[in-house]
Write an enzyme that holds these catalytic residues in place. Structure first.
Site, PDB file in Angstrom:
ATOM      1  N   SER B 156       0.858  -1.177   0.000  1.00 50.49           N
ATOM      2  CA  SER B 156       0.000   0.000   0.000  1.00 50.49           C
ATOM      3  C   SER B 156       0.894   1.226   0.000  1.00 50.49           C
ATOM      4  O   SER B 156       2.044   1.151   0.458  1.00 50.49           O
ATOM      5  CB  SER B 156      -0.848  -0.017   1.281  1.00 50.49           C
ATOM      6  OG  SER B 156      -1.402   1.262   1.522  1.00 50.49           O
ATOM      7  N   TYR B 169      -2.343  -0.145  10.275  1.00 50.85           N
ATOM      8  CA  TYR B 169      -2.241  -0.708   8.925  1.00 50.85           C
ATOM      9  C   TYR B 169      -0.896  -0.342   8.284  1.00 50.85           C
ATOM     10  O   TYR B 169      -0.191  -1.196   7.740  1.00 50.85           O
ATOM     11  CB  TYR B 169      -3.410  -0.169   8.095  1.00 50.85           C
ATOM     12  CG  TYR B 169      -3.501  -0.696   6.685  1.00 50.85           C
ATOM     13  CD1 TYR B 169      -4.045  -1.950   6.432  1.00 50.85           C
ATOM     14  CD2 TYR B 169      -3.070   0.075   5.610  1.00 50.85           C
ATOM     15  CE1 TYR B 169      -4.147  -2.429   5.133  1.00 50.85           C
ATOM     16  CE2 TYR B 169      -3.174  -0.393   4.305  1.00 50.85           C
ATOM     17  CZ  TYR B 169      -3.706  -1.643   4.069  1.00 50.85           C
ATOM     18  OH  TYR B 169      -3.811  -2.111   2.774  1.00 50.85           O
TER      19      TYR B 169
END
Lengths: 348, 253
Positions: B156, B169
């Site tokens: 990501s 995250y």
């Protein structure tokens, strides 16, 4: 010898007895075993992963508790997950020494077994009250799922704690076809494989469905090893041919590799790629045509693994090895110490 | 090579016959990956936690192997590995896609429960480490046999950039990104490539959980992202099977 009672694949204290082709001994720390190898040597290891082949359950006709140990593949390749040879014990588990395990209830063709989420039918008995041919119910995916959820690695009383697949899969473990770990491969780490590359030592693998090593019954143990399917990749067959052409040594990591390569070579002495089933016993009458040295565990006299070493060394040398291992307090069993034996020249 | 057009769902013929495991395969990007892999003729196993969804997808996509498991649990790892390797007979490609967002709604780090951070790390970092470790033997066998082997870890831009409220995250994906780079360097000599790829912001259930008011028209469709990822895998496979890649057995280093 002392039983290795902890499931540690590469204990820092692991020892290795090296026996050269003249029968001379040297002791080294096992994690230095790469020093026994020469540039150009070809190392061949078994990359089979180990099934959780112990399945506790119930013999439906009598309602008695049993433990089924999957022990061999019924077919000619290790892909038909519906059909196995299995050794059945009565109630109890690995904490009881195998030779003291209760026998199973009388088993007959057609008997149903419930094994956790799995169910099976005895197709036939195989000439011994404990050895049967099993057919598992359901699709292959359902059977894999049942084995994954319910099975435990086969283990023996010398290790008290329950084993997990984390303990018994070697770093190379790939195709799940072995019933007990090809434990000589515990010596290998990715770091050691890297050292082989750096030193110009060749490395290749076969996949050999190592079977059960002990049943606790003398008569049944005499039938071991059961037939074992193996697969030899083309790259490995090529590497063996190249090593032989340049006069390099072929070093087997474990007795399963010896069995597969010598079986594949047959009488022509050429290892062909593909699938086969090793059915032969290797002992002092065997003339090895492929393998020049073996790295293996410290096997007790009287076992089929110990017999196999008689193809590498004379009985006089093997007796000296047995005494040397005792005298130096080597540890035995799958997590124990190791020996490295070069094939001795035969006197005609 | 047939060219995928916008009107037809894309497929990747180079993956035909290859054995692939996808984690988090029943929704979002994972589902799109599984669907395109099936269209491409790959042999596919997928993992997800929900038994019903796994069962339904296995039924819908004939020939796939659905595995119920939780990659964040150490005791599930070998159950997953055993089933995937047994059912596919080995493995060429692994996609570590299953991800955990951390706290939802997203929260400042100071407001993040310890358990939410631990769960994100277990799913996004420790799980892929364990699963890859368990599958490394099978992947190296594929590489030795000249088929090549690729692990793709779904990353990501939050692995690189510091976005407030994305702490759990982000930290886990940053760890995974670095793990991937180190593994790629270490496994180059084995002929295994480890990729860390950011698929971009996609219109998925997970994105909706993170940014509930996002305009879907500004987001990438998961099947577009899936196709891009699979093209990266094909390129990496070519690099491992080319002469510059894996060391061939029988060749002196």
């Amino acid at each position: 010898m002392i039983a290795a009672d902890r499931p540690v694949q590469r204990p820092a204290t692991a020892k290795l007895l090296a026996v050269d082709s003249e029968g001379r001994f040297s002791h080294i720390a096992r994690d230095h075993f790469v020093e026994l190898l020469r540039a150009g040597d070809l190392i061949v290891a078994n990359d089979a992963a180990t099934l959780p082949a112990s399945l506790p359950g119930v013999h439906v006709p009598t309602g008695k508790a049993i433990e089924a140990r999957l022990a061999g593949w019924s077919g000619s390749t290790a892909t038909d997950v519906s059909h196995f040879a299995a050794v059945i014990f009565g109630a109890g588990d690995y904490h009881t020494r195998t030779e003291h395990r209760l026998p199973p209830p009388p088993l007959a063709a057609g008997d149903r077994l419930l094994l956790g989420p799995l169910s099976a039918t005895i197709v036939s008995t195989l000439g011994h009250p404990r050895l049967v041919s099993l057919e598992l119910d359901g699709t292959w995916d359902a059977i894999w799922n049942g084995i994954a959820r319910h099975g435990r690695p086969i283990q023996y009383a010398h290790i008290a704690e329950p084993l997990a697949l984390w303990d018994v899969w070697t770093v190379l473990a790939g195709s799940p076809v072995a019933f007990e770990p090809p434990s000589a491969g515990f010596v290998l780490s990715w770091g050691i494989i890297e050292q082989l590359h750096q030193r110009g030592i060749q490395f290749a693998t076969i996949t050999h469905a190592a079977g059960i090593s002990s049943t606790g019954d003398d008569e049944l143990d005499k039938r071991l090893p059961l037939p074992e399917p193996y697969h030899i990749p083309e790259a490995t067959a090529d590497a063996i041919a190249a090593a032989r052409a340049r006069g390099a040594r072929i070093v087997a990591i474990g007795t399963t590799v010896v069995r597969a390569l010598e079986h594949a070579a047959g009488t022509e002495g050429v290892v062909r790629p593909g699938d086969g089933v090793a059915t032969q016993r290797i002992d002092n009458t065997t003339h090895l045509t492929i393998v020049d040295a073996v790295l293996t565990g410290t096997h007790e006299p009287g076992t089929s693994h110990h017999d196999l070493l008689a193809a590498f060394a004379t009985s006089a040398t093997l007796s000296r090895i047995d005494r040397e291992l005792e005298a130096h307090e080597y540890r035995t069993h799958e997590f124990g110490d190791s020996v490295f034996i070069e094939r001795q020249a035969r006197t005609p | 090579m047939p060219h995928p057009t916008t009107s037809e769902p894309p497929f990747t013929p180079a993956l035909s016959g290859l054995r692939v495991l996808v984690t988090g395969g029943t929704s979002g990007l994972g589902l799109a990956l599984v669907r395109e892999l099936v269209r491409s003729g790959a042999r596919v196993a997928f993992v997800a936690r929900g038994g019903e969804r796994v069962e339904r997808l296995t039924r819908d996509l004939a020939g796939t192997h659905g595995i119920v498991g939780d990659v964040s649990a150490k005791s599930d790892i070998h159950q997953i590995a055993l089933q995937a390797l047994g059912e596919l007979g080995g493995l060429d490609i692994v996609v570590n896609n299953a991800s955990d967002l951390g706290p939802t709604p997203l929260a400042l780090l100071g407001d993040t429960d310890c358990e939410d951070l631990e769960r994100a790390l277990a799913t996004n970092l420790v799980g892929p480490f364990r699963l890859t470790k368990a599958l490394l033997g099978a992947l190296s066998a594929s590489a030795r046999e000249g088929r090549g082997a690729v692990i793709l870890n779904v990353s990501s831009d939050a692995a690189i950039n510091a976005y407030p409220t994305w702490g759990a995250y982000s930290a886990s994906k940053a760890g995974l990104h670095h793990l991937s780079r180190i593994w790629d360097a270490e496994l180059a000599s084995e002929g295994i490539r480890v990729l860390s790829v950011d698929p971009g912001d996609m219109d998925t259930p997970m994105h909706a959980l993170a940014v509930p008011d996002a305009d879907p028209s500004t987001l990438k469709q998961p099947d577009v992202a899936a196709h891009e990822l699979l093209e990266r895998i094909v390129a990496a496979l070519k690099s491992t099977t080319s002469d510059r890649g894996a060391r061939k057995v029988g060749e002196i280093a």
